[in-house]
Design a protein around this motif. Sequence first.
Motif, PDB file in Angstrom:
ATOM      1  N   TRP A   1       0.839  -1.196   0.000  1.00 26.82           N
ATOM      2  CA  TRP A   1       0.000   0.000   0.000  1.00 26.82           C
ATOM      3  C   TRP A   1       0.869   1.239   0.000  1.00 26.82           C
ATOM      4  O   TRP A   1       2.043   1.190   0.296  1.00 26.82           O
ATOM      5  CB  TRP A   1      -0.952   0.019   1.192  1.00 26.82           C
ATOM      6  N   LYS A   2       0.231   2.337  -0.386  1.00 24.77           N
ATOM      7  CA  LYS A   2       0.886   3.638  -0.381  1.00 24.77           C
ATOM      8  C   LYS A   2       0.218   4.449   0.719  1.00 24.77           C
ATOM      9  O   LYS A   2      -1.007   4.579   0.753  1.00 24.77           O
ATOM     10  CB  LYS A   2       0.706   4.305  -1.746  1.00 24.77           C
ATOM     11  N   GLU A   3       1.041   4.967   1.626  1.00 32.18           N
ATOM     12  CA  GLU A   3       0.544   5.723   2.767  1.00 32.18           C
ATOM     13  C   GLU A   3       0.962   7.174   2.592  1.00 32.18           C
ATOM     14  O   GLU A   3       2.137   7.458   2.408  1.00 32.18           O
ATOM     15  CB  GLU A   3       1.181   5.124   4.027  1.00 32.18           C
ATOM     16  N   THR A   4      -0.015   8.074   2.622  1.00 31.54           N
ATOM     17  CA  THR A   4       0.280   9.503   2.472  1.00 31.54           C
ATOM     18  C   THR A   4      -0.070  10.212   3.769  1.00 31.54           C
ATOM     19  O   THR A   4      -1.191  10.092   4.267  1.00 31.54           O
ATOM     20  CB  THR A   4      -0.514  10.103   1.294  1.00 31.54           C
ATOM     21  N   ARG A   5       0.915  10.945   4.298  1.00 31.30           N
ATOM     22  CA  ARG A   5       0.714  11.722   5.519  1.00 31.30           C
ATOM     23  C   ARG A   5       1.109  13.162   5.259  1.00 31.30           C
ATOM     24  O   ARG A   5       1.899  13.437   4.376  1.00 31.30           O
ATOM     25  CB  ARG A   5       1.599  11.198   6.651  1.00 31.30           C
ATOM     26  N   LYS A   6       0.568  14.033   6.080  1.00 24.93           N
ATOM     27  CA  LYS A   6       0.962  15.438   6.007  1.00 24.93           C
ATOM     28  C   LYS A   6       2.082  15.624   7.029  1.00 24.93           C
ATOM     29  O   LYS A   6       1.909  15.351   8.211  1.00 24.93           O
ATOM     30  CB  LYS A   6      -0.236  16.326   6.344  1.00 24.93           C
ATOM     31  N   MET A   7       3.258  16.030   6.519  1.00 22.89           N
ATOM     32  CA  MET A   7       4.397  16.257   7.403  1.00 22.89           C
ATOM     33  C   MET A   7       5.013  17.602   7.062  1.00 22.89           C
ATOM     34  O   MET A   7       5.270  17.876   5.893  1.00 22.89           O
ATOM     35  CB  MET A   7       5.428  15.143   7.225  1.00 22.89           C
TER      36      MET A   7
END
Length: 152
Positions: free
Chosen positions: A54-60
Amino acid sequence: MCLSIRFEVNKTIQVSKQTAYTGLLDLESAKSWMQGLVRIERLDDGPLQVGSQWKETRKMFGKEASEHFEVVELNEPDKIVLRCDGTKGTTGKGEYVFTYILASTNDMTEIHLIGEINGLTGLSKFFGKMMAGAFKKACAKDLDSLKSYLEK
């Protein structure tokens, strides 16, 4: 020479080992507890198993950052090994391996996370040592959030 940087995080939560194991792998509920999570996109179908990705996108730091994860090992309900291929994500380098070892006593579960950062060279190796502290903090925060979510 490539350096492997390791860090460890321990967290005790008041749920059964099976509940903790399932919680760590429940990508659907991750948005309920994972800090800064924007979205998780499964790259395959069906239940999570070795090879699932899976591809995990977070705001950093105010920006979206995506990382590519793969399940390397599952030993229900005792062990989960996840690999993040930095070359396929925002960081563009390195390999990050997260090993979760679960042990229980009574109705408590001890989650022992061993993080390993591999494949860093040159300056990134130097900064990797500093990054390890940030990774450890982020992983500890995630486990705190998971704990709060599961103990509800």
